[in-house]
Scaffold this active site. Structure first.
Site, PDB file in Angstrom:
ATOM      1  CE1 TYR A   1      28.490  41.661  72.463  1.00 44.42           C
ATOM      2  CE2 TYR A   1      27.822  41.292  70.202  1.00 44.42           C
ATOM      3  CZ  TYR A   1      27.681  41.963  71.396  1.00 44.42           C
ATOM      4  OH  TYR A   1      26.730  42.953  71.533  1.00 44.42           O
TER       5      TYR A   1
ATOM      6  CD  GLU B   1      24.900  44.707  69.191  1.00 47.51           C
ATOM      7  OE1 GLU B   1      25.166  43.574  69.637  1.00 47.51           O
ATOM      8  OE2 GLU B   1      23.788  45.010  68.743  1.00 47.51           O
TER       9      GLU B   1
ATOM     10  CD  GLU C   1      23.784  41.146  65.836  1.00 46.44           C
ATOM     11  OE1 GLU C   1      22.930  40.552  66.494  1.00 46.44           O
ATOM     12  OE2 GLU C   1      24.940  41.325  66.196  1.00 46.44           O
TER      13      GLU C   1
ATOM     14  CG  ASP D   1      19.639  39.904  74.279  1.00 41.79           C
ATOM     15  OD1 ASP D   1      19.050  39.224  75.135  1.00 41.79           O
ATOM     16  OD2 ASP D   1      20.742  40.467  74.477  1.00 41.79           O
TER      17      ASP D   1
HETATM   18  C1  CKU Z   1      23.737  41.484  72.025  1.00 45.94           C
HETATM   19  C2  CKU Z   1      24.719  38.260  67.591  1.00 45.94           C
HETATM   20  C3  CKU Z   1      24.861  39.350  68.518  1.00 45.94           C
HETATM   21  C4  CKU Z   1      23.539  40.042  68.793  1.00 45.94           C
HETATM   22  N1  CKU Z   1      23.669  41.283  69.525  1.00 45.94           N
HETATM   23  C5  CKU Z   1      22.375  41.926  69.483  1.00 45.94           C
HETATM   24  C6  CKU Z   1      21.953  42.594  70.763  1.00 45.94           C
HETATM   25  O1  CKU Z   1      20.587  42.910  70.714  1.00 45.94           O
HETATM   26  C7  CKU Z   1      22.253  41.704  71.942  1.00 45.94           C
HETATM   27  O2  CKU Z   1      21.763  42.262  73.143  1.00 45.94           O
HETATM   28  C8  CKU Z   1      24.222  40.834  70.776  1.00 45.94           C
HETATM   29  C9  CKU Z   1      24.099  40.609  73.234  1.00 45.94           C
HETATM   30  O3  CKU Z   1      24.399  41.174  74.287  1.00 45.94           O
HETATM   31  O4  CKU Z   1      24.071  39.406  73.107  1.00 45.94           O
END
Ligand code: CKU
Length: 608
Positions: A484, A521, A428, A164
């Site tokens: 999240y 995160e 991840e 991402d």
């Molecule tokens: C973040 C599964 C969550 C992955 N995580 C990685 C990161 O690189 C992304 O930017 C989530 C997001 O904001 O979805």
């Protein structure tokens, strides 16, 4: 490729010339560059900044999103010198490079976030030389980071990252020409043990070999911030070209969290007549890092990590390093009481670590092992239980070789920074299969073998890596969670999200891993200026409510030893229905102004 990855510096024995500037540049859509003799010089070109990410230069989407081969060219001069060694050093070329001097292939490098140095002594002339670099930014499942390339009917390639962040590419960090002694210092490492009022420093030095094979003596000198000599030791020769010494520094001034104290280390090589052959100097800090039970210890005292997952990302600059942006980022982070960040999801430019050394910031240094789940939306799929058999693919052996190589290059490059307190070896991946365990046990083994400081190793686990199903958490010294609850899971339903988050942490607790955990995160996309009295998703109020809820959970679990929110600032991603001008989970906007939640973090972190 690991040659000498020492940061390029001038010393009394070393010269350094920057090749940064405007270089010739061209795309090679149909891959006919070799037919056109591009390796000898570009017959068609425009000018492009080096360092720079080409994408953000353009108004044409085809150019911005270009995927495939592209070429750079510049002329450079090698000054007359007295039988020295000539090295060409690239800070990073994303994702892979083939380098030509005067039409001759002089070397290649795989991996877009780490430096490489090529010895061009016998391949270039005193005077003007032509340097051409063929670069490629395609993604696949055999190199890091992972993704695929879609081939359109007209032959156009489109990068489809399994990650991402925007696939920024180019010669994104500085290029230097180094003129070094024939027999030079290739590498050194330091590690520390603390005893009452003293530090035991273990210092290793590697010198390059040369035909003359002089019998050299290696010395190490440490000078403190006030210019006082803290150590001056001759090293013992341990085998050809390698030296070691354990020595004591009395009453050391330790490097500490947000309280940095640095020593200047100078390594020197002298010949049997006492003539100086080579000298290399930089700043280091004396400190230890350990994991003990569920705590992370710096200098034997527990530390709670407060801070960010970041990106190298800024408007126009893309992923290229800029001192002003870095300074601003550190100022923002210090303003709200942060003490740490993770270099998500790749090793950053070396200057980031030098600044952290000066500021007393703690860095979790991450290798670009991101996208090890076959999905272009894995930020969404990670919570759904989707399984893609990533580590059951025949090419996984090649990926593993590349992964180990990049871990070794990262640790070799960054090992002496006091700011680097841990290495993160993945972000991840799918960790629920026996194959993933086999894959990662080799990666962790390689990292443990190469780090002279034996720092804690970690990796960031996504939601499918649950306490029950994750096969890899036992490899980690502390466990990093990306979660999240309240965004991808139970978005808009913070009560339910809280229940689920607590439930998961209870299950980790029941597992009794005996290890520290940190949140690497958690966050919500938030449009700055979007306000809502009812706190609907995407508003600044929702971001605050989300973090308040998450903090109330985190604070109830003793094994939680840190929180790094996602993300420091809004950043560019591939376009798609989940992204509005990029990822908006920033605590700061992309131009580094605070969203409301930044003040909430300030209040919390200044008091924690
Ligand atoms: C973040 C599964 C969550 C992955 N995580 C990685 C990161 O690189 C992304 O930017 C989530 C997001 O904001 O979805």
């Amino acid at each position: 490729m690991i040659g000498s990855l020492l940061y390029p510096r001038m010393t009394s024995t070393r010269m350094k010339f920057s090749l940064d500037g405007m270089w010739k540049f061209t795309f090679d859509r149909d891959k006919t560059g070799y037919d056109k003799g591009f390796e000898k010089g570009l017959s068609e070109y425009e000018m492009m900044p080096v360092p720079g990410s080409f994408a953000d230069m353009y108004s044409d989407p085809e150019k911005k999103n270009y995927c495939g081969d592209f070429w750079y060219e510049t002329d450079f001069v090698i000054p007359d010198h007295d039988d020295k060694k000539v090295i060409l050093r690239f800070g990073s070329v994303t994702h892979r490079a083939v380098v030509y001097i005067n039409g001759q292939n002089i070397g290649e490098h795989e991996g877009g976030f780490l430096p490489f140095a090529l010895d061009i002594t016998d391949k270039a002339d005193i005077g003007i030389n032509k340097l051409v670099v063929k670069v490629n930014n395609e993604l696949n499942e055999e190199t890091l980071p992972c993704g695929i390339v879609k081939k359109c009917k007209d032959g156009k390639l489109i990068a489809k990252p399994y990650f991402d962040f925007f696939n920024y590419s180019g010669i994104q960090r500085s290029v230097n020409l180094l003129i070094l002694p024939k027999q030079s210092i290739e590498d050194y490492s330091v590690s520390y043990e603390l005893e009452d009022n003293k530090a035991i420093v273990n210092c290793d030095v590697t010198a390059s070999k040369s035909e003359s094979n002089l019998n050299l003596t290696a010395r190490v000198r440490l000078v403190d911030e006030n210019g006082n000599l803290a150590a001056d030791e001759e090293l013992d020769l341990t085998s050809e070209g390698t030296y070691n010494k354990k020595f004591t520094v009395l009453n050391p001034v330790l490097w500490n969290v947000l309280d940095a104290h640095l020593y200047t280390i100078t390594i020197s090589l002298t010949d049997s007549d006492g003539n100086l052959v080579d000298e290399y100097s930089e700043k280091i800090g004396i400190r230890t890092v350990k994991v003990s039970g569920t705590q992370i210890l710096i200098n034997d005292k527990p530390v709670y990590l407060k801070g960010y997952g970041k990106h190298e990302d800024f408007s126009v600059l893309g992923r290229s390093f800029n001192y002003s942006v870095a300074k601003r980022d550190y100022e923002c982070m210090k303003w709200n009481g942060a003490n740490s960040f993770r270099t998500s999801h790749y090793p950053y430019a070396e200057e980031w670590y030098q600044l952290a050394d000066e500021e007393g910031f703690l860095i979790i240094d991450e290798v670009p092992a991101v996208g090890m789940m076959r999905s272009t939306h894995n930020f969404v799929d990670a919570g759904t239980g989707k399984y893609t058999y990533f580590f059951e693919t025949p090419t996984v052996g090649t990926l593993q070789k590349n992964h180990i190589m990049q871990v070794e290059e990262m640790i070799t490059r960054d090992k002496n920074h006091p700011s680097v307190i841990a290495f993160s070896l993945f972000n991840e991946p799918e960790t629920t299969s026996d194959q993933s365990y086999e894959y990662f046990s080799k990666i962790f083994e390689a990292a443990r073998a190469i780090d002279p400081q034996k720092r804690p190793l970690t990796g960031a686990l996504e939601k499918n890596s649950s306490p029950e199903k994750c096969k890899c958490h036992k490899l980690l010294d502390f466990i990093s969670l990306n979660r999240y609850y309240g965004w991808y899971i139970s978005g808009g339903e913070l009560d339910e999200a809280q229940e689920k988050f607590r439930d998961e942490l209870d299950r980790w607790k029941a597992l009794d891993t005996g290890k520290p955990f940190i949140m690497t995160e958690f966050g919500t996309d938030t449009m700055p200026g979007n306000h809502s009295l009812t706190g609907t998703m995407w508003s600044e109020e929702y971001q605050k409510n989300y973090y308040e809820m998450n903090f109330s959970v985190i604070d109830d679990y003793d094994f939680m030893q840190g929180e790094q929110v996602w993300n420091f600032a809004d950043f560019q991603t591939s376009e798609g229905i989940f992204r509005v001008g990029g990822n908006r989970k920033g605590i700061f906007t992309r131009d580094r102004e605070p969203k409301s939640v930044a003040f909430l973090l300030k209040k919390r972190w200044e008091n924690k």
